[in-house]
Motif scaffolding. Sequence first.
Motif, PDB file in Angstrom:
ATOM      1  N   MET A   1       8.896  -3.693  -9.623  1.00  0.00           N
ATOM      2  CA  MET A   1       8.172  -3.032  -8.624  1.00  0.00           C
ATOM      3  C   MET A   1       6.700  -2.411  -8.958  1.00  0.00           C
ATOM      4  N   PRO A   2       5.837  -3.051  -8.523  1.00  0.00           N
ATOM      5  CA  PRO A   2       4.468  -2.480  -8.876  1.00  0.00           C
ATOM      6  C   PRO A   2       4.169  -1.154  -8.573  1.00  0.00           C
ATOM      7  N   SER A   3       3.426  -0.380  -9.095  1.00  0.00           N
ATOM      8  CA  SER A   3       2.920   0.835  -8.751  1.00  0.00           C
ATOM      9  C   SER A   3       1.599   1.252  -8.666  1.00  0.00           C
ATOM     10  N   TYR A   4       1.051   2.052  -7.684  1.00  0.00           N
ATOM     11  CA  TYR A   4      -0.313   2.049  -7.315  1.00  0.00           C
ATOM     12  C   TYR A   4      -0.717   3.462  -7.694  1.00  0.00           C
ATOM     13  N   PRO A   5      -2.071   3.763  -7.988  1.00  0.00           N
ATOM     14  CA  PRO A   5      -2.678   5.119  -7.745  1.00  0.00           C
ATOM     15  C   PRO A   5      -2.369   5.452  -6.639  1.00  0.00           C
ATOM     16  N   TYR A   6      -2.549   6.912  -6.348  1.00  0.00           N
ATOM     17  CA  TYR A   6      -2.917   7.534  -5.213  1.00  0.00           C
ATOM     18  C   TYR A   6      -4.344   7.211  -4.766  1.00  0.00           C
ATOM     19  N   VAL A   7      -4.453   6.706  -3.552  1.00  0.00           N
ATOM     20  CA  VAL A   7      -5.794   6.167  -3.218  1.00  0.00           C
ATOM     21  C   VAL A   7      -6.481   7.336  -2.180  1.00  0.00           C
ATOM     22  N   ARG A 137      -3.939  -5.401  -4.031  1.00  0.00           N
ATOM     23  CA  ARG A 137      -2.548  -4.981  -4.606  1.00  0.00           C
ATOM     24  C   ARG A 137      -2.493  -5.250  -6.108  1.00  0.00           C
ATOM     25  N   ALA A 138      -2.946  -6.190  -6.544  1.00  0.00           N
ATOM     26  CA  ALA A 138      -3.089  -6.776  -8.088  1.00  0.00           C
ATOM     27  C   ALA A 138      -3.904  -5.554  -8.880  1.00  0.00           C
ATOM     28  N   LEU A 139      -5.182  -5.484  -8.193  1.00  0.00           N
ATOM     29  CA  LEU A 139      -5.982  -4.767  -8.657  1.00  0.00           C
ATOM     30  C   LEU A 139      -5.531  -3.227  -8.953  1.00  0.00           C
ATOM     31  N   LEU A 140      -4.899  -2.780  -7.961  1.00  0.00           N
ATOM     32  CA  LEU A 140      -4.210  -1.425  -7.878  1.00  0.00           C
ATOM     33  C   LEU A 140      -3.164  -1.129  -8.934  1.00  0.00           C
ATOM     34  N   THR A 141      -2.292  -2.183  -9.023  1.00  0.00           N
ATOM     35  CA  THR A 141      -1.077  -2.396 -10.034  1.00  0.00           C
ATOM     36  C   THR A 141      -1.933  -2.326 -11.580  1.00  0.00           C
ATOM     37  N   HIS A 142      -3.057  -3.063 -11.722  1.00  0.00           N
ATOM     38  CA  HIS A 142      -3.537  -3.282 -12.844  1.00  0.00           C
ATOM     39  C   HIS A 142      -4.181  -1.801 -13.405  1.00  0.00           C
ATOM     40  N   PRO A 219      -3.166   8.336   6.705  1.00  0.00           N
ATOM     41  CA  PRO A 219      -2.439   7.069   7.299  1.00  0.00           C
ATOM     42  C   PRO A 219      -1.006   7.328   7.621  1.00  0.00           C
ATOM     43  N   THR A 220      -0.139   7.086   8.544  1.00  0.00           N
ATOM     44  CA  THR A 220       1.072   7.164   8.819  1.00  0.00           C
ATOM     45  C   THR A 220       1.620   6.000   9.055  1.00  0.00           C
ATOM     46  N   ALA A 221       1.335   4.815   9.406  1.00  0.00           N
ATOM     47  CA  ALA A 221       1.929   3.711   9.953  1.00  0.00           C
ATOM     48  C   ALA A 221       2.750   3.198   8.822  1.00  0.00           C
ATOM     49  N   PRO A 222       4.027   2.699   8.877  1.00  0.00           N
ATOM     50  CA  PRO A 222       4.750   2.050   7.962  1.00  0.00           C
ATOM     51  C   PRO A 222       4.178   0.784   7.260  1.00  0.00           C
ATOM     52  N   GLY A 223       4.325   0.440   5.998  1.00  0.00           N
ATOM     53  CA  GLY A 223       3.738  -0.929   5.440  1.00  0.00           C
ATOM     54  C   GLY A 223       4.285  -1.957   6.216  1.00  0.00           C
ATOM     55  N   THR A 224       3.812  -2.966   6.033  1.00  0.00           N
ATOM     56  CA  THR A 224       4.344  -4.244   6.770  1.00  0.00           C
ATOM     57  C   THR A 224       5.290  -5.093   5.507  1.00  0.00           C
ATOM     58  N   GLY A 225       5.154  -4.727   4.401  1.00  0.00           N
ATOM     59  CA  GLY A 225       5.739  -5.796   3.676  1.00  0.00           C
ATOM     60  C   GLY A 225       6.853  -5.184   2.650  1.00  0.00           C
ATOM     61  N   VAL A 226       6.832  -5.963   1.515  1.00  0.00           N
ATOM     62  CA  VAL A 226       7.761  -5.384   0.540  1.00  0.00           C
ATOM     63  C   VAL A 226       7.161  -4.443  -0.247  1.00  0.00           C
ATOM     64  N   LEU A 227       5.887  -4.347  -0.354  1.00  0.00           N
ATOM     65  CA  LEU A 227       5.425  -3.273  -1.261  1.00  0.00           C
ATOM     66  C   LEU A 227       5.186  -1.960  -0.903  1.00  0.00           C
ATOM     67  N   PRO A 228       5.405  -0.732  -1.599  1.00  0.00           N
ATOM     68  CA  PRO A 228       5.174   0.550  -1.109  1.00  0.00           C
ATOM     69  C   PRO A 228       3.755   0.796  -0.621  1.00  0.00           C
ATOM     70  N   ALA A 229       3.542   0.900   0.680  1.00  0.00           N
ATOM     71  CA  ALA A 229       2.322   1.289   1.334  1.00  0.00           C
ATOM     72  C   ALA A 229       2.314   2.870   1.299  1.00  0.00           C
ATOM     73  N   ALA A 230       1.192   3.253   1.598  1.00  0.00           N
ATOM     74  CA  ALA A 230       0.990   4.753   1.431  1.00  0.00           C
ATOM     75  C   ALA A 230       1.931   5.528   2.527  1.00  0.00           C
ATOM     76  N   ALA A 231       2.043   4.686   3.764  1.00  0.00           N
ATOM     77  CA  ALA A 231       2.905   5.484   4.860  1.00  0.00           C
ATOM     78  C   ALA A 231       4.222   5.333   4.216  1.00  0.00           C
ATOM     79  N   ASP A 232       4.705   4.364   3.534  1.00  0.00           N
ATOM     80  CA  ASP A 232       6.165   4.527   3.235  1.00  0.00           C
ATOM     81  C   ASP A 232       6.171   5.719   2.271  1.00  0.00           C
ATOM     82  N   ARG A 233       5.370   5.986   1.461  1.00  0.00           N
ATOM     83  CA  ARG A 233       5.444   7.204   0.623  1.00  0.00           C
ATOM     84  C   ARG A 233       5.420   8.489   1.186  1.00  0.00           C
ATOM     85  N   HIS A 234       4.768   8.221   2.205  1.00  0.00           N
ATOM     86  CA  HIS A 234       4.520   9.683   3.175  1.00  0.00           C
ATOM     87  C   HIS A 234       5.879   9.786   3.762  1.00  0.00           C
TER      88      HIS A 234
END
Length: 377
Positions: A1-7, A137-142, A219-234
């Motif tokens: 599961m990739p993780s991203y910074p708070y953007v 997503r690759a950039l944020l994971t890196h 932003p509050t719309a749920p993400g579309t895919g398999v990765l945790p988008a900001a809205a999913d975290r919210h």
Amino acid sequence: MPSYPYVLLSAAVSLDGYLDDTGPDRLLLSGPADFDRVDEVRASVDGILVGAGTIRADNPRLLVNSAERRAARTAQGKPAYPLKITVSASGELDPAANFWHTGGEKVVYTTEKGARRLRERPVAADVVALGDELDWRALLTHLREVRGVERLMVEGGGTVHTQLLRQGLADELQLVLAPLFVGDPRAPRLFGPGGYQGGRLRLVETRRIEDVVLTRYEPTAPGTGVLPAAADRHWLALACDLAAECPPSSTAFSVGAVVVAADGTELARGHSREAGDPVVHAEEAALAKIAPGDPRLAGATVYSSLEPCTHRASRPTPCARLILAAGVRRVVTAWREPDTFVADADGSGMLAGAGVDVLVLPEYAARAAAPNAHLAL
Ligand SMILES: NC(=O)c1ccc[n+]([C@@H]2O[C@H](COP(=O)([O-])OP(=O)(O)OC[C@H]3O[C@@H](n4cnc5c(N)ncnc54)[C@H](OP(=O)(O)O)[C@@H]3O)[C@@H](O)[C@H]2O)c1
Ligand SMILES: [Zn+2]
């Protein structure tokens, strides 16, 4: 599961929505007090990102200007200046630009082609090639996993902001509205035309700063895919907060749940044992508030602090079955069910086996488990 910074996206715009005019100098949209606020935000982050277009147009330094703020960072064991980050597909970057010659460490994310160009004409920065195309997503994971960036501030330009917002990767937007008009259709806009997912953003703050207004949105719309988008975290964080509101029990978990439509509208929320019902589960309570057959259920996501149950003693239908019966096709959860009450519970596996898109965000597990600490898990 990739993780991203708070953007965190940060920008200033004219009343007619432009980031700049077309003149050779950078248009000053806000004043000293707002520049100082931006300096404070910069001092709070681990990395500052701008697109190559902003380096070419504005030749910015992107520093923390306040010596006190730099000293406070160093006292916390951080570098005096946040990492400076740029993105460029072409690799056409001026080695003499201020970006490379001020502040602390720098990194360029680019394509294989861009990296070749940067070997011909190097800049004073680490160069990371992410393939033929640059994937955010690759950039944020890196950035998170290799460079340790947990909080990222994005200072433009419009091309970069638009992509991050459209892809559901922005956790926060800080927008400053300046009382002037640019009026030139050739000038760069903050957000370009095209498809934005989701509906309204959530307004979290407005602040007057001299003659400009700062507005902060999530932003509050749920993400579309398999990765945790900001809205999913919210929304998952909200479900975890709801779990903390449950009346305590020594024989059942405390769980929170939220049902959110595809456009980011909250349809219902619930928590265990709510409204005097001693056995109701969170997902059950939330789904009971939505009319059966509501057409929005098919595109909705159920956010639940604990994975939906598959066996329960208190009522015949476990929550995983209620979710399937409601026609919901997406579930996001924080915490896999421990063996406290039921052996080998696997609500996530059961739902996934039935074709539901299940996402587990383990970084929220501790928050989901906290209201259950008395169960001696
Ligand atoms: N008012 C404000 O708050 C503010 C803030 C920042 C900037 N601005 C203004 O915004 C304007 C610049 O905006 P802009 O939209 O032209 O530029 P930008 O967003 O700063 O940079 C765009 C460039 O970034 C690279 N890039 C972006 N997305 C990429 C991707 N997915 N893959 C690979 N590379 C990617 C490309 O570089 P290559 O072309 O090298 O491939 C692209 O041309 C300037 O006028 C500046 O003054 C205003
Ligand atoms: Zn349940």
